[in-house]
Each structure stands twice: as C-alpha cells, then as structure tokens.
Write a protein that holds these residues in place. Structure first.
Motif, PDB file in Angstrom:
ATOM      1  N   ALA A 106     -22.560  -1.161  22.904  1.00  0.00           N
ATOM      2  CA  ALA A 106     -21.202  -1.138  22.359  1.00  0.00           C
ATOM      3  C   ALA A 106     -21.233  -0.921  20.839  1.00  0.00           C
ATOM      4  N   CYS A 107     -22.222  -1.517  20.148  1.00  0.00           N
ATOM      5  CA  CYS A 107     -22.362  -1.285  18.704  1.00  0.00           C
ATOM      6  C   CYS A 107     -22.662   0.185  18.416  1.00  0.00           C
ATOM      7  N   GLY A 108     -23.525   0.791  19.253  1.00  0.00           N
ATOM      8  CA  GLY A 108     -23.829   2.211  19.075  1.00  0.00           C
ATOM      9  C   GLY A 108     -22.600   3.081  19.250  1.00  0.00           C
ATOM     10  N   VAL A 109     -21.752   2.743  20.217  1.00  0.00           N
ATOM     11  CA  VAL A 109     -20.500   3.479  20.413  1.00  0.00           C
ATOM     12  C   VAL A 109     -19.631   3.374  19.170  1.00  0.00           C
ATOM     13  N   ALA A 110     -19.530   2.171  18.604  1.00  0.00           N
ATOM     14  CA  ALA A 110     -18.698   1.965  17.414  1.00  0.00           C
ATOM     15  C   ALA A 110     -19.237   2.747  16.220  1.00  0.00           C
ATOM     16  N   VAL A 111     -20.558   2.736  16.032  1.00  0.00           N
ATOM     17  CA  VAL A 111     -21.152   3.478  14.913  1.00  0.00           C
ATOM     18  C   VAL A 111     -20.853   4.966  15.052  1.00  0.00           C
ATOM     19  N   GLN A 112     -20.969   5.497  16.260  1.00  0.00           N
ATOM     20  CA  GLN A 112     -20.653   6.909  16.492  1.00  0.00           C
ATOM     21  C   GLN A 112     -19.186   7.213  16.189  1.00  0.00           C
ATOM     22  N   ALA A 113     -18.305   6.372  16.723  1.00  0.00           N
ATOM     23  CA  ALA A 113     -16.875   6.655  16.603  1.00  0.00           C
ATOM     24  C   ALA A 113     -16.399   6.602  15.164  1.00  0.00           C
ATOM     25  N   PHE A 114     -17.023   5.764  14.340  1.00  0.00           N
ATOM     26  CA  PHE A 114     -16.609   5.618  12.937  1.00  0.00           C
ATOM     27  C   PHE A 114     -17.535   6.362  11.980  1.00  0.00           C
ATOM     28  N   ALA A 115     -18.355   7.278  12.502  1.00  0.00           N
ATOM     29  CA  ALA A 115     -19.312   7.994  11.663  1.00  0.00           C
ATOM     30  C   ALA A 115     -18.608   8.790  10.572  1.00  0.00           C
ATOM     31  N   VAL A 116     -19.140   8.701   9.362  1.00  0.00           N
ATOM     32  CA  VAL A 116     -18.600   9.468   8.229  1.00  0.00           C
ATOM     33  C   VAL A 116     -19.485  10.663   7.895  1.00  0.00           C
ATOM     34  N   GLY A 117     -20.589  10.807   8.614  1.00  0.00           N
ATOM     35  CA  GLY A 117     -21.483  11.928   8.388  1.00  0.00           C
ATOM     36  C   GLY A 117     -22.407  12.092   9.577  1.00  0.00           C
ATOM     37  N   PRO A 118     -23.133  13.202   9.654  1.00  0.00           N
ATOM     38  CA  PRO A 118     -23.993  13.459  10.808  1.00  0.00           C
ATOM     39  C   PRO A 118     -25.133  12.462  10.955  1.00  0.00           C
ATOM     40  N   LEU A 119     -25.644  11.930   9.835  1.00  0.00           N
ATOM     41  CA  LEU A 119     -26.735  10.962   9.929  1.00  0.00           C
ATOM     42  C   LEU A 119     -26.256   9.657  10.556  1.00  0.00           C
ATOM     43  N   MET A 120     -25.029   9.257  10.252  1.00  0.00           N
ATOM     44  CA  MET A 120     -24.472   8.052  10.869  1.00  0.00           C
ATOM     45  C   MET A 120     -24.239   8.284  12.363  1.00  0.00           C
ATOM     46  N   LEU A 121     -23.795   9.490  12.714  1.00  0.00           N
ATOM     47  CA  LEU A 121     -23.642   9.838  14.124  1.00  0.00           C
ATOM     48  C   LEU A 121     -24.987   9.770  14.833  1.00  0.00           C
ATOM     49  N   MET A 122     -26.025  10.279  14.177  1.00  0.00           N
ATOM     50  CA  MET A 122     -27.364  10.246  14.752  1.00  0.00           C
ATOM     51  C   MET A 122     -27.839   8.804  14.941  1.00  0.00           C
ATOM     52  N   ALA A 123     -27.542   7.940  13.959  1.00  0.00           N
ATOM     53  CA  ALA A 123     -27.941   6.537  14.071  1.00  0.00           C
ATOM     54  C   ALA A 123     -27.242   5.862  15.248  1.00  0.00           C
ATOM     55  N   GLY A 124     -25.946   6.130  15.415  1.00  0.00           N
ATOM     56  CA  GLY A 124     -25.228   5.567  16.555  1.00  0.00           C
ATOM     57  C   GLY A 124     -25.784   6.061  17.868  1.00  0.00           C
ATOM     58  N   ARG A 125     -26.148   7.336  17.909  1.00  0.00           N
ATOM     59  CA  ARG A 125     -26.721   7.898  19.142  1.00  0.00           C
ATOM     60  C   ARG A 125     -28.084   7.269  19.433  1.00  0.00           C
ATOM     61  N   ALA A 126     -28.861   6.986  18.375  1.00  0.00           N
ATOM     62  CA  ALA A 126     -30.151   6.335  18.571  1.00  0.00           C
ATOM     63  C   ALA A 126     -29.974   4.910  19.105  1.00  0.00           C
ATOM     64  N   LEU A 127     -28.992   4.166  18.577  1.00  0.00           N
ATOM     65  CA  LEU A 127     -28.712   2.822  19.098  1.00  0.00           C
ATOM     66  C   LEU A 127     -28.309   2.885  20.570  1.00  0.00           C
ATOM     67  N   GLN A 128     -27.467   3.861  20.888  1.00  0.00           N
ATOM     68  CA  GLN A 128     -27.075   4.036  22.288  1.00  0.00           C
ATOM     69  C   GLN A 128     -28.280   4.357  23.156  1.00  0.00           C
ATOM     70  N   GLY A 129     -29.158   5.214  22.667  1.00  0.00           N
ATOM     71  CA  GLY A 129     -30.327   5.593  23.447  1.00  0.00           C
ATOM     72  C   GLY A 129     -31.251   4.409  23.717  1.00  0.00           C
ATOM     73  N   LEU A 130     -31.512   3.591  22.681  1.00  0.00           N
ATOM     74  CA  LEU A 130     -32.388   2.435  22.847  1.00  0.00           C
ATOM     75  C   LEU A 130     -31.799   1.457  23.868  1.00  0.00           C
ATOM     76  N   SER A 131     -30.514   1.126  23.700  1.00  0.00           N
ATOM     77  CA  SER A 131     -29.877   0.188  24.624  1.00  0.00           C
ATOM     78  C   SER A 131     -29.754   0.791  26.020  1.00  0.00           C
ATOM     79  N   ASP A 132     -29.451   2.073  26.087  1.00  0.00           N
ATOM     80  CA  ASP A 132     -29.373   2.787  27.361  1.00  0.00           C
ATOM     81  C   ASP A 132     -30.719   2.723  28.084  1.00  0.00           C
ATOM     82  N   GLY A 133     -31.807   2.966  27.327  1.00  0.00           N
ATOM     83  CA  GLY A 133     -33.145   2.886  27.909  1.00  0.00           C
ATOM     84  C   GLY A 133     -33.468   1.502  28.424  1.00  0.00           C
ATOM     85  N   TRP A 134     -33.075   0.469  27.670  1.00  0.00           N
ATOM     86  CA  TRP A 134     -33.279  -0.904  28.142  1.00  0.00           C
ATOM     87  C   TRP A 134     -32.512  -1.164  29.439  1.00  0.00           C
ATOM     88  N   ILE A 135     -31.236  -0.768  29.442  1.00  0.00           N
ATOM     89  CA  ILE A 135     -30.384  -1.084  30.598  1.00  0.00           C
ATOM     90  C   ILE A 135     -30.914  -0.428  31.864  1.00  0.00           C
TER      91      ILE A 135
END
Length: 431
Positions: A106-135
């Motif tokens: 859920a934090c990764g989703v929030a980081v993506q949705a509020f991204a102010v630049g492509p690097l922040m979008l990438m960071a949110g996607r990485a958080l989603q990927g890590l948590s997605d992999g765990w789940i």
C-alpha cells in the motif's frame, strides 16, 4: 490407487475424503483458498493492470527514457522478494509477514500515485515489487503447509483461473481508469484487491506460532535452497523446466503485440484479445488436467507439455509470416494448454521433492524463479531482436528471418525444457 511416497499408505476413506473440489471449498480449506488466491491474484492483477498506465505516467513525468528501468525495478524487486520471503516468514510468522508485506505494498501504491518525478515513480514500483514478491512467495509456502498433498493440483488449477481473470480484467481496469480518472488514480487500481487481501488473511490463517530463539549452532536459512538448478533430481530438473518454459514464452510477451499490430494491422483491442488467448486456454485446460488423480497420468501429461509449447511457437511464427491470424491464435492456445499441462504438476513436484528443512525456502522461491525466466528470456530475445532488426523487418514487410529466429528460439528453449521434464518425478508426501 496411487502410492504415497516416503510413508505409509493413507486409509482409502480418508484419501477419498480429501480429493474433490467439494473438499477444497469446505472449511477450513475454502477460506484458506480465498486468502491464497487474494495474494496470488494481487500479484497477477498488479502485473497486468499497470501495463497500460506506466507509459502514460512516465510521459507525464517527463521520464520516457527511464521506462525500461521502471519495469526492471519492479521485476528485480519481485525476485528479491522471493529470495527473502522464507527468512521473513521464519522471523515473523506467516500472518505477520503477509500483513507487513501488504502494508508495504500500500505504501508503494501511495509513492507511485504521488510521484513528482520518474525516479519517485521507480521507487514506488520497486516497493511494490518487493512486497509483491513477498506476498506471492509466502502464499506459495502456505499451499504446501495448509492443504493436503492431494488437493494441491486443484489449488494450482484455481490459481490458473485467478490468473486468467486478472489477464482479462487487469488491462481493462487499468485502461479505463486512465481514461476516466487520469494516470495517478489508475496507479491505485489494485487497491480493491489489497483491501480484499487484508479482509480475508487474518481470518483464514492460523495464528503465528511463538518461535523459540535459534540456538547458537543452528544453521541460518539459505536464500537459495540446495539442489535448485542442479542437473539431476526433481528439484533441479523441475526448476529448469519452469525457468525454461517461462523464458520461451517471453518471446511472445516482448514481440507479439508489436508484430500483430504492424504485420497484421490489428487495432489495440484485437491485439489484447489475441494476447489473453493464452491465459484463457491455460485456465480452460487446467480444470480437466487438475481433476486427474493418477500420478502416472499427470507425469505423462507434464512431460508432453514442453513439446506442445514448441509446436505452439512454430504455429505463431508461421501465422505471423503468412499473416494468418487463425494460425497465431491456434499457437497461442497450444501455448496456454502447454502451461496447464506443466505448471501445477511441476510446482508440486518441486515442493514435494525438496528436503524437509528446505521445503519452505524452495516453495517461496518458485514465483521468483518463474519471474526470472521471463526476465532472462526477455534479455535473450531482446538481443536477438536487435541483431535481426525485428522492428524494421516487420515494418518493411519482410519479417521471415526475424520471426522464425525469435519464435524458433522459443521452440529451442521449449525443447530444452522437455529434456528437463524427463527428469521430473511426481510423488506425494504422506497427507
């Protein structure tokens, strides 16, 4: 009646009692199946629903050049999640680990949705990927722990149906959200699925046991369990089988949509319908295959699957070369049926054959192993695509050498997976 390897034979009435779909849906298995399906469904839905959204998002954030890295950040993180899921469960227990992973998602989703630049979008996607992999990895470990071995093929059949549902609804939900609400809201399209995950998980799983501290001399859990990718034994050969089949399928994942659009002139909607043919045929074939109880028959079906995938790749190549859509559709259907023949049985075979002390880590790593197959295959076919100038050849109406080189490589990878499948032996632990 099939012999249960590694222990005494279970009494016949008990075996019959745990066999059918009715047994899977009644308590306590029904709620547990819903929990596992919510976790795996989140992984499946997230992967396909964001596809139509990310190009628009990175364009809006003026980072088109970083689009490949946004995709790579997600897939690398999924693999890391699979590698670290087993130690996470050993430390926190399954319920707490899954709930923590859901919160990070859920934090990764929030980081993506509020991204102010492509690097922040990438960071949110990485958080989603890590948590997605765990789940998804933790859900795979629960399949081995919470269900009797004879129900496991039907579990994987149910998950194939979840994947098909995600393949149909995901791109539609993502694309519709972009058009109606904009790309930021579209990046949150998986929130209803994570809400379902949070709603079901606490009630479906037994409470985490209190773990005693590890003794000073106890070995630490390894990230890579032994025998994985060895050239002998079911764990080694089965891991190669899953890796090579997904690598072979990456050819269509990378190049099929482009070739259908340019070579056959299909509009995006019809391209999407061709692409989901594989998932739909996979799910349709998984139901009758999942109903096969004989280990000998399931093993024969598993070993024939890669040959069908190789045949499907050649039909797709021929259809693209001759501009005959029915041949492409038939090849996609064969590919889907091939995965239905292999996926459930191969996963179960690897889990059942793993050493008891490494079964948790082996189960957790299977989704990451399959993801890494797609990544490796994409790298291989990406290099071949550049070597044969695929885009130019297709656009100029001379796709023959490029098409047969790409899907011929897919057929070769499928034949290698057939060689691996010959060393996979299905057996069951004592229920």
């Amino acid at each position: 009646m099939d012999q249960v390897t590694g222990g005494s034979r279970t009494e016949a009435p008990a075996e019959e009692d745990i066999r059918g779909w009715a047994a899977l849906l009644r308590a306590p298995h029904g709620l547990r199946l819903a929990a596992v399906s919510a976790g795996i469904g989140l992984h499946a839905f997230n992967e396909v629903a964001i596809g139509p959204v990310l190009p628009i998002a990175v364009t809006a954030l003026q980072g088109v050049a970083l689009l490949p890295f946004v995709y790579a950040a997600f897939f690398v993180s999924v693999i890391m999640g699979g590698l670290t899921a087993s130690p996470l469960r050993l430390r926190l227990g399954a319920r707490r680990a899954l709930l923590c992973a859901g919160l990070l998602y859920a934090c990764g989703v929030a980081v993506q949705a509020f991204a102010v630049g492509p690097l922040m979008l990438m960071a949110g996607r990485a958080l989603q990927g890590l948590s997605d992999g765990w789940i998804v990895a933790l859900c795979y470990t629960l399949i081995a722990d919470l269900f009797p071995p004879r129900l496991v093929p039907r579990i994987f059949t149910a998950e194939a149906m979840v994947w098909a549902l995600a393949a149909v609804l995901g791109p539609f939900a993502g694309g519709l959200s972009v058009e109606m609400l904009g790309w930021r809201w579209a990046l949150t399209v998986s929130l209803p699925v994570i809400a379902l995950f949070f709603a079901v998980m606490p009630f479906a799983l037994p409470r985490d046991e209190t773990r005693a501290p590890a003794s000073p001399g106890a070995p630490r859990p390894s990230l890579l369990p032994p025998r994985l990718f060895s050239l002998t034994g079911t764990v080694g050969r089965g891991s190669w089988l899953l890796f090579l089949m997904t690598a072979a399928q990456s050819v269509s994942t990378v190049f099929l949509a482009y070739t259908l659009h340019v070579r056959l002139g299909l509009p995006p909607v019809r391209v999407g319908l061709v692409l989901i043919t594989l998932s739909l045929s996979w799910s349709a074939a998984a139901i009758p295959i999942g109903n096969v109880d004989s280990l000998a028959k399931r093993q024969a079906i598993l070993r024939a699957g890669p040959l069908l995938q190789a045949t499907g790749a050649l039909f797709v190549a021929t259809g693209l070369f001759l501009s005959l859509l029915p041949l492409v559709l038939f090849g996609q259907m064969l590919n889907g049926i091939a995965f239905a023949m292999v996926f459930a049985s191969a996963n179960q075979a690897v889990i059942e054959d793993a050493d008891p002390e490494h079964r948790l880590a082996t189960s957790a790593l299977l989704p990451a192993l399959e993801t890494s197959g797609y990544v490796a295959g994409a790298i291989i076919v990406g290099g071949l695509g550049s070597l044969f100038a695929v885009q130019s050849a297709v656009a100029e109406g001379q796709p023959g050498h490029a098409v047969f080189a790409l899907w011929g490589t897919a057929a070769i990878l499928s034949l290698l997976s057939f060689a691996a499948a010959r060393g996979v032996v299905l057996k069951l632990r004592e229920a």
